[in-house]
Structures are given as C-alpha cells and as structure tokens.
Motif scaffolding. Structure first.
Motif, mmCIF file in Angstrom:
data_model
loop_
_atom_site.group_PDB
_atom_site.id
_atom_site.type_symbol
_atom_site.label_atom_id
_atom_site.label_comp_id
_atom_site.label_asym_id
_atom_site.label_seq_id
_atom_site.Cartn_x
_atom_site.Cartn_y
_atom_site.Cartn_z
ATOM 1 N N SER A 180 0.828 -1.211 0.000
ATOM 2 C CA SER A 180 0.000 0.000 0.000
ATOM 3 C C SER A 180 0.862 1.262 0.000
ATOM 4 C CB SER A 180 -0.948 -0.008 1.203
ATOM 5 O OG SER A 180 -0.243 -0.104 2.425
ATOM 6 N N ALA A 181 2.000 1.240 0.702
ATOM 7 C CA ALA A 181 2.906 2.398 0.698
ATOM 8 C C ALA A 181 3.486 2.619 -0.695
ATOM 9 C CB ALA A 181 4.033 2.185 1.710
ATOM 10 N N CYS A 182 3.788 1.530 -1.379
ATOM 11 C CA CYS A 182 4.303 1.643 -2.749
ATOM 12 C C CYS A 182 3.255 2.282 -3.665
ATOM 13 C CB CYS A 182 4.698 0.278 -3.284
ATOM 14 S SG CYS A 182 6.208 -0.390 -2.542
ATOM 15 N N MET A 183 2.005 1.941 -3.461
ATOM 16 C CA MET A 183 0.942 2.528 -4.279
ATOM 17 C C MET A 183 0.825 4.023 -4.029
ATOM 18 S SD MET A 183 -0.385 0.572 -6.456
ATOM 19 C CE MET A 183 -1.772 1.641 -6.858
ATOM 20 N N VAL A 184 0.976 4.464 -2.780
ATOM 21 C CA VAL A 184 0.910 5.901 -2.486
ATOM 22 C C VAL A 184 2.073 6.627 -3.160
ATOM 23 C CG1 VAL A 184 0.894 7.663 -0.690
ATOM 24 C CG2 VAL A 184 -0.274 5.503 -0.301
ATOM 25 N N SER A 185 3.268 6.046 -3.104
ATOM 26 C CA SER A 185 4.426 6.677 -3.744
ATOM 27 C C SER A 185 4.219 6.803 -5.246
ATOM 28 C CB SER A 185 5.692 5.865 -3.456
ATOM 29 O OG SER A 185 6.016 5.903 -2.092
ATOM 30 N N LEU A 186 3.711 5.744 -5.856
ATOM 31 C CA LEU A 186 3.432 5.786 -7.287
ATOM 32 C C LEU A 186 2.385 6.851 -7.596
ATOM 33 C CD1 LEU A 186 4.153 4.195 -9.938
ATOM 34 C CD2 LEU A 186 2.030 2.930 -9.561
ATOM 35 N N ALA A 187 1.337 6.906 -6.776
ATOM 36 C CA ALA A 187 0.280 7.896 -6.976
ATOM 37 C C ALA A 187 0.822 9.312 -6.796
ATOM 38 C CB ALA A 187 -0.862 7.635 -5.990
ATOM 39 N N HIS A 188 1.707 9.490 -5.813
ATOM 40 C CA HIS A 188 2.292 10.805 -5.575
ATOM 41 C C HIS A 188 3.063 11.279 -6.803
ATOM 42 C CE1 HIS A 188 5.298 13.706 -3.974
ATOM 43 N NE2 HIS A 188 4.297 14.056 -3.196
ATOM 44 N N GLY A 189 3.808 10.366 -7.426
ATOM 45 C CA GLY A 189 4.541 10.726 -8.630
ATOM 46 C C GLY A 189 3.625 11.134 -9.768
ATOM 47 N N THR A 190 2.475 10.466 -9.898
ATOM 48 C CA THR A 190 1.548 10.797 -10.985
ATOM 49 C C THR A 190 0.904 12.159 -10.784
ATOM 50 O OG1 THR A 190 -0.425 9.823 -9.935
ATOM 51 C CG2 THR A 190 0.951 8.361 -11.266
ATOM 52 N N ASN A 191 0.884 12.675 -9.557
ATOM 53 C CA ASN A 191 0.195 13.939 -9.279
ATOM 54 C C ASN A 191 1.174 15.092 -9.033
ATOM 55 O OD1 ASN A 191 -1.533 15.945 -7.621
ATOM 56 N ND2 ASN A 191 -3.039 14.469 -8.374
ATOM 57 N N ALA A 258 -4.700 3.445 6.014
ATOM 58 C CA ALA A 258 -4.412 4.835 5.659
ATOM 59 C C ALA A 258 -3.788 4.929 4.276
ATOM 60 C CB ALA A 258 -3.488 5.460 6.702
ATOM 61 N N GLU A 259 -2.814 4.076 4.033
ATOM 62 C CA GLU A 259 -2.109 4.134 2.748
ATOM 63 C C GLU A 259 -3.018 3.717 1.590
ATOM 64 O OE1 GLU A 259 2.182 3.092 4.840
ATOM 65 O OE2 GLU A 259 1.018 1.545 3.820
ATOM 66 N N SER A 260 -3.843 2.725 1.801
ATOM 67 C CA SER A 260 -4.758 2.281 0.747
ATOM 68 C C SER A 260 -5.763 3.374 0.402
ATOM 69 C CB SER A 260 -5.495 1.007 1.183
ATOM 70 O OG SER A 260 -4.585 -0.045 1.452
ATOM 71 N N ALA A 261 -6.290 4.041 1.426
ATOM 72 C CA ALA A 261 -7.237 5.128 1.191
ATOM 73 C C ALA A 261 -6.564 6.283 0.446
ATOM 74 C CB ALA A 261 -7.803 5.619 2.525
ATOM 75 N N SER A 262 -5.340 6.622 0.851
ATOM 76 C CA SER A 262 -4.617 7.722 0.202
ATOM 77 C C SER A 262 -4.372 7.424 -1.269
ATOM 78 C CB SER A 262 -3.279 7.966 0.909
ATOM 79 O OG SER A 262 -3.469 8.408 2.232
ATOM 80 N N ALA A 263 -3.907 6.213 -1.565
ATOM 81 C CA ALA A 263 -3.606 5.848 -2.947
ATOM 82 C C ALA A 263 -4.856 5.920 -3.817
ATOM 83 C CB ALA A 263 -3.006 4.449 -3.001
ATOM 84 N N ALA A 264 -5.977 5.427 -3.305
ATOM 85 C CA ALA A 264 -7.217 5.419 -4.085
ATOM 86 C C ALA A 264 -7.672 6.837 -4.420
ATOM 87 C CB ALA A 264 -8.311 4.686 -3.312
ATOM 88 N N VAL A 265 -7.616 7.734 -3.434
ATOM 89 C CA VAL A 265 -8.079 9.116 -3.651
ATOM 90 C C VAL A 265 -7.131 9.864 -4.587
ATOM 91 C CG1 VAL A 265 -8.540 11.316 -2.524
ATOM 92 C CG2 VAL A 265 -9.311 9.201 -1.454
ATOM 93 N N ILE A 266 -5.827 9.706 -4.397
ATOM 94 C CA ILE A 266 -4.856 10.428 -5.234
ATOM 95 C C ILE A 266 -4.935 9.975 -6.686
ATOM 96 C CG2 ILE A 266 -2.402 10.864 -5.651
ATOM 97 C CD1 ILE A 266 -2.022 10.484 -2.572
ATOM 98 N N LEU A 267 -4.990 8.677 -6.919
ATOM 99 C CA LEU A 267 -5.053 8.175 -8.292
ATOM 100 C C LEU A 267 -6.354 8.606 -8.983
ATOM 101 C CD1 LEU A 267 -3.578 4.598 -7.785
ATOM 102 C CD2 LEU A 267 -2.540 6.475 -9.075
ATOM 103 N N SER A 268 -7.445 8.640 -8.238
ATOM 104 C CA SER A 268 -8.718 9.091 -8.814
ATOM 105 C C SER A 268 -8.629 10.551 -9.231
ATOM 106 C CB SER A 268 -9.855 8.906 -7.807
ATOM 107 O OG SER A 268 -10.031 7.545 -7.488
ATOM 108 N N SER A 269 -8.031 11.391 -8.376
ATOM 109 C CA SER A 269 -7.931 12.818 -8.693
ATOM 110 C C SER A 269 -7.008 13.059 -9.874
ATOM 111 C CB SER A 269 -7.427 13.587 -7.467
ATOM 112 O OG SER A 269 -6.067 13.295 -7.222
ATOM 113 N N GLY A 273 -7.479 15.101 -13.515
ATOM 114 C CA GLY A 273 -6.662 16.293 -13.701
ATOM 115 C C GLY A 273 -6.735 17.277 -12.552
ATOM 116 N N TYR A 274 -7.197 16.833 -11.379
ATOM 117 C CA TYR A 274 -7.275 17.719 -10.226
ATOM 118 C C TYR A 274 -5.902 17.862 -9.585
ATOM 119 C CZ TYR A 274 -12.367 17.134 -10.463
ATOM 120 O OH TYR A 274 -13.671 17.117 -10.864
ATOM 121 N N SER A 275 -5.530 19.113 -9.301
ATOM 122 C CA SER A 275 -4.257 19.368 -8.643
ATOM 123 C C SER A 275 -4.436 19.185 -7.141
ATOM 124 C CB SER A 275 -3.777 20.798 -8.951
ATOM 125 O OG SER A 275 -2.537 21.035 -8.352
ATOM 126 N N LEU A 276 -4.510 17.937 -6.739
ATOM 127 C CA LEU A 276 -4.846 17.580 -5.361
ATOM 128 C C LEU A 276 -3.644 17.721 -4.443
ATOM 129 C CD1 LEU A 276 -7.361 16.259 -3.907
ATOM 130 C CD2 LEU A 276 -6.150 14.104 -4.172
#
Length: 384
Positions: A180-191, A258-269, A273-276
């Motif tokens: 789940s932490a890896c997914m958040v890091s990946l999502a962070h890079g995409t945003n 926490a990490e799973s929820a963060s990754a899901a919300v960030i990737l959706s935004s 194209g939302y600057s979340l």
C-alpha cells in the motif's frame, strides 16, 4: 546566451529546486506510517518511494496541463512572474518543513504563481473558475473523503481480524503495508511531479519557446521526475516524524488502511486532472484510522495546527509570490530575477543549517513523541 535565455535557465533551475523540496516535504505522505510501524526501515522506505515517484511521474500529464493552462492566463505570464511564484512556494515549503508541518506543496506552488500573476497583471489574469473547481474544492473535500475511507477500512480490518493472534496479524499487515505504501508513492509521482512540469511548460510558453497550450516536452518530464525522486530519497524526516508519531499512535492495520485510502483518492484525482494536495489526503487518512480504531489516541491539537497551516498556505505563498515579483520587477530585467534567485539560495542554506541543531534523522525519527517534532536526546547526550 541572451538575457532572456539566462532568465529561462534560472527559472527552470528554480522550478526543479521546488520539485526537489516537494519530494522531501511529501515523503511522509507515503512512508510515515510504514516507517513508524516497522514495515520498512527508514532508509529503505525513502529509497523505494523515490523509485516509485520517478516511475509515477511518467504515467500521466493531466495535472501538468491544469497547471500550465487551467489556472492563469498564459498570455499574461512572464518569466519574472514564474520566478516570483516559485520563490513564494519554495519559501513556504522550507518554512513548514522546518517546523514539521505537513502543509501542501501543491497549494504553495499554485498560491505563489497566482499571487505573482495578480501582482503583474491583476486579478483578471487568474482563471478563478478553474482555481475553485480544480484546486480549492478538491482541497476541501479530499481530507474528509480519504479520512472516511480510512476510518471505514480500519474498522472493518479490526472487525474481520479480531480473532487472529496478534503476532501473525501484525506481521501480515506489515507486509500489506509495503504494497500500500508503494501505491501511495506511485500515486504521488503521478500527481505532484506534474505540477512542476506544468510550471516549466508555462515558463517555456512565456518565453515563446513553446506555443500556448503545448504539452510538457519529454526533457521536462524527465528532469521533473528525477528532481522529485532525489528529493524523496533525501527524506523529509521532520514531516515524516510529525505524520507518523505526532497525529495518531499507529499500528500496522491502521497504516495499511491509511495508505490504501490515500492511494485510491490520489489516483482518482489524477485521472480527472485535479491538482490535489497529497498532504491533505495522507493526513486525512491517518486521522481517519484514529477515528476508526476503538481506543486510539488522536492528538487533535496537532491536527488543528496542521489545518490552520493548510488554510493559510494559498494566501501566504501568494503574498510572498507577489512581493517577490515586486522586488524582481522593481530592479528590472535579468538582475531582478538573479536577486530573487540569490535570496532563495541564501534562505535555503539558512533553513538547512538551522535544521541541523538538532537534526531529525532516520535513527531518531521513531523516537517517542514528547510534543515536539525534534526528539528529546538521550540523557547521556544532554549537556550537564
């Protein structure tokens, strides 16, 4: 090299400097919970996060387009405006990092650019509808959405696994946290990496190097990906400590939720194209795990301080961006931009020097929380 080319080089270098601060400021969003629960060792965590931020930066450009053309009228933006906006965002990032406040690097950047643009061309140059729809509304909603998802996930996890022995349960969730932490890091890079791509693209348009509405060139994407990855690897230990130890006493099941929820919300935004603000999302998720777990200790006074910082990030960075534009424009030409750049370098050195006395490091980041982002040194290190 002409004066304009020199200014462009300084602006691009400053933008990559912001991207670097964005990386170490936001490392805690992905890795704070994994570090505090022991799922990953501190240095391993930031290394993994850096690699995945690098990969994530290449996966999408929707947010970059929002920053480059969706917030201000690119026809009113000059290189001086971009430099001033970056000055406001970097100074706010350094200030909040020093005090261990996980504020939004994204909002600092947007606030700085908007403030500098208003100082240069007036309020009419800001696309207020885009700012509200793609920045302010997501900022207001995302912590609650992420917190609700994390609270529900935490409750269900504890409910479903209540009969599992504590040892195997904790071990299993620590393994799950790695994913789940890896997914958040990946999502962070995409945003987040894309925001700097958008700013550099805006500078290239202002310089006439690219036409209005152009996408970020490959070299811009690559440079921004590398800059945010390097910043992530440095590790913003002050913010990691505040998120991991200051808000909630986290156990492995909470960390995974926490990490799973963060990754899901960030990737959706990112898809929309939302600057979340990934900081808002991660903080909301961590607080949600405290609400979802019966008997968990939530330090609401620290959460209130963080929310106060969120509320003033946009206006504070906008004011600094406007002041920086006033200085650069008052001096004029290349000299004005050079002065702003020199002030940023000196301020960065001063913040770094101050942060070393005492320093938060991988070795003490998990020390018991005593009310301060700086851990209390062991007795044998305290001067008599």
């Amino acid at each position: 090299m002409t004066g304009n080319d020199a200014v462009l080089v300084l602006v691009v270098a400053t933008a990559l400097g912001f991207d670097f601060t964005n990386g170490f400021h936001d490392t805690g969003n992905a890795m704070a919970t994994s570090i505090v629960t022991g799922a990953l060792r501190p240095r391993v965590a930031v290394a993994v996060s850096a690699v995945l931020n690098l990969v994530g930066a290449f996966l999408s450009t929707a947010v970059a387009a929002t920053i480059a053309s969706g917030l201000v009228d690119s026809g009113d933006v000059t290189l001086t405006v971009v430099m001033a906006g970056l000055a406001g965002s970097i100074l706010w990032n350094l200030t909040t990092w020093f005090f261990g406040i996980p504020s939004s690097s994204s909002h600092a950047l947007i606030g700085g650019v908007v403030g500098a643009t208003m100082a240069a061309a007036g309020a009419s140059a800001v696309k207020w509808q885009g700012l509200v729809a793609k920045v302010i509304v997501p900022a207001a909603l995302s912590p609650f959405i992420a917190g609700s998802v994390a609270a529900l996930g935490t409750y269900l996890i504890h409910r479903i696994t209540r009969d599992v022995a504590e040892g195997p349960r904790a071990h299993g969730f620590r393994l799950g946290q790695v994913g789940s932490a890896c997914m958040v890091s990946l999502a962070h890079g995409t945003n987040d990496a894309q925001k700097t791509m958008g700013v550099i693209t805006l500078a290239l348009i202002a310089n006439g190097t690219l036409h209005a509405g152009a996408s970020a060139p490959v070299w811009v994407v690559t440079c921004c990906a590398v800059a945010i990855a390097l910043g992530t690897y440095i590790g913003g230990w002050r913010v990691i400590r505040a998120l991991g130890k200051g808000l909630v006493e986290i156990e492995a099941p909470q960390g995974m939720a926490a990490e799973s929820a963060s990754a899901a919300v960030i990737l959706s935004s990112t898809d929309f194209g939302y600057s979340l603000s990934t900081t808002h999302v991660a903080t909301g998720s961590i607080l949600g795990t405290g609400v979802g777990r019966k008997g968990a200790v939530v330090r609401w006074h620290i959460a209130h301080r963080m929310v106060a910082a969120w509320l003033i990030t946009l206006p504070a960075s906008a004011v600094v961006g406007a002041l920086a534009y006033g200085v650069a424009n008052g001096i004029g030409g290349t000299a004005g931009v050079v002065v702003v750049f020199a002030v940023l370098v000196l301020a960065s050195i001063a913040f770094f020097a101050a942060s070393r006395r005492p320093a938060v490091t991988p070795e003490n980041v998990n020390a018991a929380w005593t009310g301060s982002v700086v851990p209390t040194p062991p007795r044998d290190e305290v001067a008599p």
